[in-house]
Scaffold this motif. Structure first.
Motif, PDB file in Angstrom:
ATOM      1  N   VAL A 133     -57.134  19.563-119.977  1.00 53.00           N
ATOM      2  CA  VAL A 133     -55.752  20.022-120.113  1.00 53.00           C
ATOM      3  C   VAL A 133     -55.088  19.945-118.749  1.00 53.00           C
ATOM      4  O   VAL A 133     -55.540  20.586-117.792  1.00 53.00           O
ATOM      5  N   ALA A 134     -54.045  19.129-118.646  1.00 58.20           N
ATOM      6  CA  ALA A 134     -53.324  18.950-117.388  1.00 58.20           C
ATOM      7  C   ALA A 134     -51.888  19.420-117.571  1.00 58.20           C
ATOM      8  O   ALA A 134     -51.173  18.938-118.451  1.00 58.20           O
ATOM      9  N   SER A 135     -51.489  20.382-116.754  1.00 63.17           N
ATOM     10  CA  SER A 135     -50.133  20.921-116.827  1.00 63.17           C
ATOM     11  C   SER A 135     -49.697  21.333-115.426  1.00 63.17           C
ATOM     12  O   SER A 135     -50.434  21.150-114.447  1.00 63.17           O
TER      13      SER A 135
ATOM     14  N   ARG B 182     -66.839  13.101-115.138  1.00 67.59           N
ATOM     15  CA  ARG B 182     -67.605  12.206-115.999  1.00 67.59           C
ATOM     16  C   ARG B 182     -67.247  12.346-117.486  1.00 67.59           C
ATOM     17  O   ARG B 182     -68.102  12.462-118.355  1.00 67.59           O
ATOM     18  N   TYR B 183     -65.939  12.334-117.743  1.00 64.43           N
ATOM     19  CA  TYR B 183     -65.469  12.265-119.128  1.00 64.43           C
ATOM     20  C   TYR B 183     -65.819  10.904-119.719  1.00 64.43           C
ATOM     21  O   TYR B 183     -65.999   9.917-118.994  1.00 64.43           O
ATOM     22  N   ARG B 184     -65.886  10.853-121.046  1.00 63.28           N
ATOM     23  CA  ARG B 184     -66.229   9.609-121.732  1.00 63.28           C
ATOM     24  C   ARG B 184     -64.964   8.871-122.168  1.00 63.28           C
ATOM     25  O   ARG B 184     -64.012   9.485-122.648  1.00 63.28           O
ATOM     26  N   TRP B 185     -64.998   7.539-122.043  1.00 62.75           N
ATOM     27  CA  TRP B 185     -63.855   6.669-122.299  1.00 62.75           C
ATOM     28  C   TRP B 185     -63.926   6.046-123.700  1.00 62.75           C
ATOM     29  O   TRP B 185     -64.948   6.073-124.360  1.00 62.75           O
ATOM     30  N   HIS B 186     -62.815   5.487-124.106  1.00 59.88           N
ATOM     31  CA  HIS B 186     -62.639   4.655-125.304  1.00 59.88           C
ATOM     32  C   HIS B 186     -62.619   5.463-126.605  1.00 59.88           C
ATOM     33  O   HIS B 186     -62.560   6.703-126.588  1.00 59.88           O
ATOM     34  N   GLU B 187     -62.624   4.770-127.750  1.00 55.42           N
ATOM     35  CA  GLU B 187     -62.191   5.384-129.008  1.00 55.42           C
ATOM     36  C   GLU B 187     -63.054   6.536-129.482  1.00 55.42           C
ATOM     37  O   GLU B 187     -62.575   7.411-130.211  1.00 55.42           O
ATOM     38  N   PHE B 188     -64.309   6.583-129.081  1.00 57.81           N
ATOM     39  CA  PHE B 188     -65.182   7.683-129.474  1.00 57.81           C
ATOM     40  C   PHE B 188     -65.407   8.666-128.320  1.00 57.81           C
ATOM     41  O   PHE B 188     -66.327   9.471-128.359  1.00 57.81           O
ATOM     42  N   GLY B 189     -64.551   8.592-127.320  1.00 58.16           N
ATOM     43  CA  GLY B 189     -64.744   9.387-126.114  1.00 58.16           C
ATOM     44  C   GLY B 189     -64.036  10.729-126.134  1.00 58.16           C
ATOM     45  O   GLY B 189     -63.721  11.286-127.189  1.00 58.16           O
ATOM     46  N   ASP B 190     -63.792  11.255-124.946  1.00 61.14           N
ATOM     47  CA  ASP B 190     -63.182  12.571-124.773  1.00 61.14           C
ATOM     48  C   ASP B 190     -61.662  12.473-124.767  1.00 61.14           C
ATOM     49  O   ASP B 190     -61.091  11.377-124.821  1.00 61.14           O
ATOM     50  N   SER B 191     -61.006  13.633-124.663  1.00 58.90           N
ATOM     51  CA  SER B 191     -59.557  13.707-124.853  1.00 58.90           C
ATOM     52  C   SER B 191     -58.865  14.371-123.675  1.00 58.90           C
ATOM     53  O   SER B 191     -59.491  15.045-122.850  1.00 58.90           O
ATOM     54  N   ALA B 192     -57.562  14.193-123.660  1.00 62.33           N
ATOM     55  CA  ALA B 192     -56.695  14.860-122.677  1.00 62.33           C
ATOM     56  C   ALA B 192     -55.483  15.423-123.390  1.00 62.33           C
ATOM     57  O   ALA B 192     -54.954  14.815-124.330  1.00 62.33           O
ATOM     58  N   LEU B 193     -55.028  16.580-122.938  1.00 62.85           N
ATOM     59  CA  LEU B 193     -53.751  17.164-123.343  1.00 62.85           C
ATOM     60  C   LEU B 193     -52.885  17.229-122.090  1.00 62.85           C
ATOM     61  O   LEU B 193     -53.231  17.929-121.141  1.00 62.85           O
ATOM     62  N   LEU B 194     -51.800  16.499-122.087  1.00 66.26           N
ATOM     63  CA  LEU B 194     -50.928  16.410-120.926  1.00 66.26           C
ATOM     64  C   LEU B 194     -49.618  17.127-121.255  1.00 66.26           C
ATOM     65  O   LEU B 194     -48.873  16.710-122.163  1.00 66.26           O
TER      66      LEU B 194
END
Length: 351
Positions: free
Chosen positions: A38-40, A337-349
């Motif tokens: 979560v980035a704010s 070390r978040y995971r990338w691409h369609e099965f990866g992790d998420s962000a809330l901006l």
């Protein structure tokens, strides 16, 4: 594909070893247990996706894409007998298809040496490459990547019976089409999964609604996501329903935030904004590319996965979140070390 005159300013080293090789459920997690950054303006927080309702306010509106993923990948053969993988990006209104030729067996790279008039065999069907789509585009400066193809037969039917989900070489094996559907998927049409919504579960949606956060749908059928650096997204088919447009306008007038679940939702909403700044019901094809120079007018926040350096999707993230917050989020994601691409992790901006 359109060539972009503007490029992302966010810089980071793509963590190839952190690409998610499989769906969360195949890694021992529930869908909503993937990580959420979560980035704010308050800084960076690390949590799990199931905690999303804690970061939104009563009166906010979460807009989701209800497009369902279709089987868009199928084996094909060139005239010289060599095997390739065909990605069917989208059917066009005149009955032709937009297709991409990729290397067999795992679609790891684009094939760029095809020629106008070349014939491909897809099962019992024959495809003829008519012309580059929409004009010549190549990551190397020679050849072409996307084609408009005439099909002798029903390619959609062939994909239905013999196709599989579009995937790339970073996955550890093939996964069924069900793994590429989101909880909102009701309208088939996306060549690739609108993956920002994949971590949502019925429980998360229930918690959002119970907390006074609205949830509203749009439809945007995705093309292929394998754009090279400097290429814009394809023209894509979309619909913003009248009821969703009214919800967006009412939320903004009441002081709530419009949070788009994925770049697809942001693109659809921003394609339906009038000159006066209101969202209206709209449907058709959109070529809208959201950048710092053409920023969003109604989207206030974004739920998204993690994009590669120089991708056009990263331009959209910067346009919504701002360059400083986007850079901070990506620095933290790489470091943690978040995971990338369609099965990866998420962000809330939430700028």
């Amino acid at each position: 594909m359109t060539a972009l005159a503007v490029h992302p300013r966010t810089t980071f080293e793509a963590p190839a070893e952190r690409t998610a090789p499989s769906p969360a459920e195949r890694r021992g997690l529930e869908r909503d247990q993937v990580r959420l950054l979560v980035a704010s303006r308050d800084g960076i927080e690390h949590t799990r996706f199931r905690s999303l309702p804690d970061y939104l306010n009563a009166g906010d509106l979460v807009v989701v894409n209800n497009s369902a993923t279709v089987a868009g990948q199928i084996d094909a053969r060139r005239a010289d007998g060599s095997s390739i993988v065909l990605h069917a990006a989208t059917p066009l209104d005149d009955g032709t298809w937009v297709v991409e030729l990729r290397s067999a067996p795992d679609a790891a790279r684009a094939i760029l040496d095809a020629q106008v008039g070349e014939h491909l065999e897809v099962g019992s069907l024959v495809l003829r490459l008519q012309a580059p789509y929409p004009f010549t585009s190549s990551p190397t400066g020679s050849g072409n990547r996307l084609w408009r193809a005439e099909v002798d037969g029903d390619l959609g039917e062939q994909l239905w019976h013999h196709g599989r989900p579009i995937s790339y070489g970073y996955l550890d094996r093939a996964y069924p089409l069900a793994d590429y559907q989101t909880v909102f998927a009701t309208v088939p049409g996306s060549a690739e999964m609108p993956s920002a919504a994949r971590p949502f579960t019925a429980e998360v949606v229930t918690q959002l609604v119970a907390a006074g956060v609205g949830v509203a749908p749009i439809t945007l059928h995705t093309g292929v996501s394998s754009q090279e650096a400097g290429e814009g997204p394809q023209v894509e088919r979309f619909e913003v329903p009248d009821v969703t447009a009214r919800q967006v306008n009412a939320t903004r007038q009441a002081g709530g935030r419009i949070v788009a679940v994925g770049t697809t939702v942001a693109r659809a909403l921003e394609s339906a904004v009038t000159c006066e700044g209101f969202v209206t019901g709209a449907a058709g094809w959109t070529d809208r590319v959201i950048t710092r120079d053409e920023p969003p007018r109604v989207v206030d926040g974004l739920i998204t996965g993690w994009h590669d350096p120089h991708a056009s999707h990263l331009l959209l993230v910067e346009a919504v979140a701002g360059e400083e917050l986007t850079q901070a989020a990506y620095d933290a994601a790489v470091r943690e070390r978040y995971r990338w691409h369609e099965f990866g992790d998420s962000a809330l901006l939430l700028p």
